[in-house]
Design a protein around this motif. Structure first.
Motif, short mmCIF file in Angstrom:
data_model
loop_
_atom_site.label_atom_id
_atom_site.label_comp_id
_atom_site.label_asym_id
_atom_site.label_seq_id
_atom_site.Cartn_x
_atom_site.Cartn_y
_atom_site.Cartn_z
N TYR A 35 0.85 -1.20 0.00
CA TYR A 35 0.00 0.00 0.00
C TYR A 35 0.88 1.25 0.00
CZ TYR A 35 -4.20 2.74 1.06
OH TYR A 35 -5.26 3.61 0.99
N HIS A 36 0.36 2.33 -0.59
CA HIS A 36 1.17 3.56 -0.70
C HIS A 36 1.47 4.23 0.64
CE1 HIS A 36 -2.65 6.28 -1.42
NE2 HIS A 36 -2.76 5.49 -0.39
N ARG A 62 -3.77 14.98 -5.79
CA ARG A 62 -4.73 14.01 -5.29
C ARG A 62 -6.16 14.43 -5.61
NH1 ARG A 62 -5.06 9.79 -1.45
NH2 ARG A 62 -7.20 10.53 -1.36
N GLN A 66 -9.69 12.31 -6.35
CA GLN A 66 -10.97 12.56 -5.67
C GLN A 66 -12.11 12.71 -6.67
OE1 GLN A 66 -8.87 11.91 -2.64
NE2 GLN A 66 -11.04 12.24 -2.34
N ILE A 69 -13.16 9.32 -8.40
CA ILE A 69 -13.83 8.26 -7.62
C ILE A 69 -15.34 8.16 -7.94
CG2 ILE A 69 -14.44 7.52 -5.28
CD1 ILE A 69 -11.57 8.39 -4.46
N ASP A 73 -17.32 5.07 -9.61
CA ASP A 73 -18.45 4.40 -8.96
C ASP A 73 -19.71 4.41 -9.82
OD1 ASP A 73 -17.22 3.43 -6.61
OD2 ASP A 73 -17.15 5.45 -5.79
N SER A 160 -11.69 -1.71 -5.71
CA SER A 160 -11.84 -0.65 -4.71
C SER A 160 -11.28 -1.09 -3.35
CB SER A 160 -13.31 -0.25 -4.54
OG SER A 160 -14.03 -1.24 -3.82
N GLU A 163 -9.25 0.26 -0.20
CA GLU A 163 -9.88 0.96 0.92
C GLU A 163 -9.75 0.19 2.24
OE1 GLU A 163 -13.87 2.26 -0.66
OE2 GLU A 163 -13.26 3.93 0.59
N ALA A 166 -7.10 2.08 3.83
CA ALA A 166 -7.18 3.54 3.85
C ALA A 166 -7.43 4.14 5.25
CB ALA A 166 -8.22 4.04 2.84
N ILE A 169 -4.23 5.13 6.87
CA ILE A 169 -3.46 6.25 6.32
C ILE A 169 -4.14 7.58 6.69
CG2 ILE A 169 -4.46 6.45 3.98
CD1 ILE A 169 -1.61 6.56 2.88
N HIS A 170 -5.48 7.58 6.73
CA HIS A 170 -6.18 8.80 7.14
C HIS A 170 -5.91 9.08 8.62
CE1 HIS A 170 -8.13 9.17 3.32
NE2 HIS A 170 -8.85 8.08 3.44
N ARG A 173 -2.56 10.64 9.10
CA ARG A 173 -2.53 12.09 8.80
C ARG A 173 -3.12 12.88 9.96
NH1 ARG A 173 -4.95 10.14 3.46
NH2 ARG A 173 -3.08 9.67 2.27
N TYR A 191 -11.82 16.17 5.82
CA TYR A 191 -11.95 15.08 4.86
C TYR A 191 -11.46 13.76 5.46
CZ TYR A 191 -11.60 12.04 0.87
OH TYR A 191 -11.75 10.96 0.04
N ARG A 195 -13.55 10.18 6.29
CA ARG A 195 -13.25 8.96 5.53
C ARG A 195 -13.00 7.75 6.42
NH1 ARG A 195 -15.54 7.99 1.30
NH2 ARG A 195 -14.22 6.16 1.13
N LYS A 230 -4.62 -2.18 -8.58
CA LYS A 230 -5.04 -0.93 -7.95
C LYS A 230 -3.98 -0.39 -6.99
CE LYS A 230 -7.74 2.25 -6.11
NZ LYS A 230 -8.81 1.75 -5.23
N LEU A 234 -2.00 3.45 -7.11
CA LEU A 234 -1.73 4.39 -6.02
C LEU A 234 -0.22 4.61 -5.86
CD1 LEU A 234 -4.37 2.99 -3.50
CD2 LEU A 234 -4.52 5.17 -4.71
O1 LIG Z 1 -5.86 8.93 1.08
C1 LIG Z 1 -5.66 7.81 0.69
O2 LIG Z 1 -4.58 7.26 0.75
C2 LIG Z 1 -6.82 7.11 0.09
C3 LIG Z 1 -6.67 5.92 -0.57
C4 LIG Z 1 -7.79 5.32 -1.16
C5 LIG Z 1 -7.57 4.02 -1.75
O3 LIG Z 1 -6.94 3.19 -1.07
O4 LIG Z 1 -7.99 3.75 -2.86
C6 LIG Z 1 -9.01 6.01 -1.13
C7 LIG Z 1 -9.06 7.20 -0.41
N1 LIG Z 1 -7.99 7.73 0.17
C8 LIG Z 1 -10.27 7.92 -0.26
O5 LIG Z 1 -10.30 8.94 0.44
C9 LIG Z 1 -11.44 7.47 -0.91
O6 LIG Z 1 -12.49 8.10 -0.80
C10 LIG Z 1 -11.36 6.31 -1.70
C11 LIG Z 1 -12.31 5.67 -2.49
C12 LIG Z 1 -11.64 4.63 -3.08
C13 LIG Z 1 -12.11 3.69 -4.07
O7 LIG Z 1 -11.26 2.98 -4.63
O8 LIG Z 1 -13.32 3.62 -4.32
N2 LIG Z 1 -10.38 4.61 -2.64
C14 LIG Z 1 -10.18 5.60 -1.79
#
Ligand SMILES: O=C(O)c1cc(C(=O)O)c2c(n1)C(=O)C(=O)c1cc(C(=O)O)[nH]c1-2
Length: 249
Positions: A35-36, A62, A66, A69, A73, A160, A163, A166, A169-170, A173, A191, A195, A230, A234
């Protein structure tokens, strides 16, 4: 060896048993190692070593992810004949685009990202007109949208599942930015706060579809390849930003 993620060879006869749901889920989660969150550019950002220019570069780039996405979807929904799935999935579009229904208003994640942009010192116009978006990053994000448009909807749902990783990582931050970047207005971090819970709910749904659909060993391996595709998107986004803005030791 994966050649083109959209191309899937016809499965040969395969007598290997499918992994149990638990084993399969564990294999998906193991992929979190690429993962990133581990990318040097992200490590720099979340350990307080980034300059204001690097933070601004990240936020402006980034933004392109956003806005992609909800398009991604909507593509999944357009390909999905299952009403129950669409009913759950539409929430993601509302989360990012916002809504005003029956007097209830939510400006949505894209607006929250623009507030983050303002909090780090960017003007809305320079984010909205995408002038800072690096070509390689754009290609990486576009690959995600294209995959969602062309692949079977269950495969796009599987893509997806980054996530899964994710919320961490949020949370990282939220824990480190206020400490290191006193110059960022704290309201700008809304934000990331939103999330954490939204991603957990998304993951429940995405994981249920994936564990149900990919139910032979060959399909389960396919799911792992899709998740890796995926993860690579990233990672490539971060490579592009590291190359443009540099990584401080
Ligand atoms: O900030 C991040 O590193 C990060 C990563 C990812 C992700 O892992 O794809 C998403 C998000 N944020 C995010 O905020 C978000 O709404 C989101 C939706 C999705 C998706 O693939 O549908 N990934 C992510």
């Amino acid at each position: 060896m994966r050649a083109d993620i959209l191309y899937q060879a016809a499965p040969a006869y395969d007598e290997r048993p499918a992994w149990s749901r638990e084993e399969f889920e564990a294999k998906l989660r193991e992929r979190g190692r690429s993962y990133h969150i581990h990318h040097p550019f992200n490590v720099m950002l979340n350990t307080g070593k980034a300059t204001p220019e690097q933070v601004r570069g990240w936020v402006a780039n980034r933004f392109y992810y956003q806005i992609a996405i909800p398009v991604k979807d909507a593509s999944i929904m357009a390909n999905c004949p299952d009403r129950d799935i669409r009913r759950g999935w539409v929430q993601r579009i509302l989360d990012h685009d916002g809504f005003e229904i029956g007097g209830i208003k939510d400006p949505g994640g894209i607006e929250a990202w623009l507030r983050l942009a303002e909090a780090v010192g960017l003007a809305r116009e320079e984010v909205l007109d995408l002038r800072h978006v690096i070509p390689a990053l754009r290609f990486a994000v576009d690959a995600y949208i294209n995959f969602a448009r062309k692949a079977p909807w269950q495969e796009a749902v599987c893509s997806s599942l980054t996530e899964l990783f994710a919320p961490e990582i949020h949370k990282q931050r939220l824990a480190t930015w206020p400490q290191h970047y006193g110059w960022i207005e704290p309201e700008g971090l809304g934000y990331f706060r939103n999330r954490v819970s939204q991603a957990r709910r998304d993951v429940e749904q995405g994981l249920a579809v994936t564990l149900d659909h990919f139910n032979t060993r060959a399909l389960q391996e396919r799911a792992l390849e899709i998740l890796q595709f995926k993860l690579d998107i990233l990672w490539a986004m971060n490579d592009a930003m590291a190359q443009r803005y540099g990584v401080n030791a």
